[in-house]
Write an enzyme that holds these catalytic residues in place. Sequence first.
Site, short mmCIF file in Angstrom:
data_model
loop_
_atom_site.label_atom_id
_atom_site.label_comp_id
_atom_site.label_asym_id
_atom_site.label_seq_id
_atom_site.Cartn_x
_atom_site.Cartn_y
_atom_site.Cartn_z
N LYS A 177 -8.55 -14.11 25.56
CA LYS A 177 -8.43 -14.68 24.22
C LYS A 177 -9.19 -13.83 23.20
CE LYS A 177 -12.25 -17.82 25.29
NZ LYS A 177 -12.57 -19.09 25.98
N TYR A 235 -27.35 -1.08 -1.17
CA TYR A 235 -27.34 -2.25 -2.05
C TYR A 235 -28.68 -2.97 -2.01
CZ TYR A 235 -22.24 -1.99 -2.47
OH TYR A 235 -20.98 -1.60 -2.74
C1 LIG Z 1 -13.30 -18.79 27.21
C2 LIG Z 1 -13.15 -19.66 28.41
C3 LIG Z 1 -13.55 -19.21 29.67
C4 LIG Z 1 -14.27 -17.90 29.91
O1 LIG Z 1 -15.66 -18.05 29.73
P1 LIG Z 1 -16.67 -16.84 30.05
O2 LIG Z 1 -18.01 -17.42 29.83
O3 LIG Z 1 -16.35 -15.76 29.08
O4 LIG Z 1 -16.40 -16.43 31.44
C5 LIG Z 1 -13.28 -20.03 30.77
N1 LIG Z 1 -12.66 -21.21 30.61
C6 LIG Z 1 -12.27 -21.68 29.42
C7 LIG Z 1 -11.60 -23.01 29.31
C8 LIG Z 1 -12.51 -20.93 28.26
O5 LIG Z 1 -12.14 -21.39 27.06
#
Ligand SMILES: *Cc1c(COP(=O)(O)O)cnc(C)c1O
Length: 400
Positions: free
Chosen positions: A50, A272
Amino acid sequence: MSTQPFASARETALNEGLRVWAEIDLDRFAANIQALRARAGEAHLLIVVKANAYGHGAVPVAQAAIQAGAWGLGVAGLEEGDELRRAGVVAPILVLSSTRPAQAKGLVQRDLRVTIGTLEMGEALSQAAQELGRIARVHVKVETGMNRFGVKPDEAVRLATALRQLPGIEVEGVSSHLAVADEDRAFTYQQYKTFHECMQQLPWVPMHHISNTAALLDAAELRLAMVRCGLGAYGYYPSDQVNHDVPLQPVLSLRSRVARVSTLEPGEGVGYGLRWRAQRRSRVALVLAGYGDGVRRALSNKGIALVRGQRAVYAGRVAMDMLMLDVTDIPDVEVDDEVTLLGTQGDESILADEIGELAETISYEILTGLMERVPRLFVRDGRIVERQDLTGYRRAVSAL
Ligand SMILES: *Cc1c(COP(=O)(O)O)cnc(C)c1O
């Protein structure tokens, strides 16, 4: 703007005059997947891609994950799944976040597995599956303590049973998510216990899963049929507390270059707000990266970068496209020297954890915050094999 086939990232960046770029080391990524697979044992490995694969570039990373033996891929929503399917990814894809009935048809069309917490969504998927002559696979989300999304165990059993009756629906999984797997084992086991009781009432569901990276590293006995790993695949440990015995290597290096070196007299200011002033005769280097690339403005006057293998502190505020480094104590810094904002240069490394701490956030947000305009150069054996640019333009070496 042509990339020479088999050029190194550094040569390419210099030849093209790139302002800033990210090197994604696919060999390290594959090694991380192997290491996680070894820990996962018989359990399937779902690699979470994701948010553009935590900033690394969704499509090439997804393809590399499957090639390295991952069972499937996790995405947040329909659009992310669509990006992978369009690129020709055929592996199982599970949508992890909550979706709406309006998306049912799009999800089924793309053969995306759906995490589900309502019968309403199940009915919409059933309808879409029948219209399209397909099967919609769903994973029922059980609420075990995080109170984000999903249904309480009793309700989950009823929901799964009801979904099973719907035409076109296959209940493939039951899942839950851990709230504090990186810091509180007792609560993690309590969540697991709640989940386990629910699982026992749903023995006909093939895949039960609850573990993220932290749980896989720290409580491998919870791996069940599948584990869902994001951060670990990118080479980071979720916290200092979790076991570090699975060898993981950071995959992403963010690099830029020195565009100018100037000498300032005591009292002269930089950037800045003139928030940095030379205390002595100083040399400062202009670096062509800024918050428009994902370098946090919170790092103003305290961020650290590597030049000539040595650490240099940010001088003044981070601007949108530029920042300055105090290189007074690093001899011979010159134009076109490579600057490493994240990752390894020589024997030194700057990790997302360290940057996250300086910016008062976490490694996840540092990685995910890498902006789309930063070109991603995907490297194997030290050579670029693929790239992802602002335009979404991708090409394989064979097509160069
Ligand atoms: C993002 C996510 C993960 C992965 O988590 P990590 O800590 O990056 O391994 C696993 N399960 C769900 C439902 C998630 O949304």
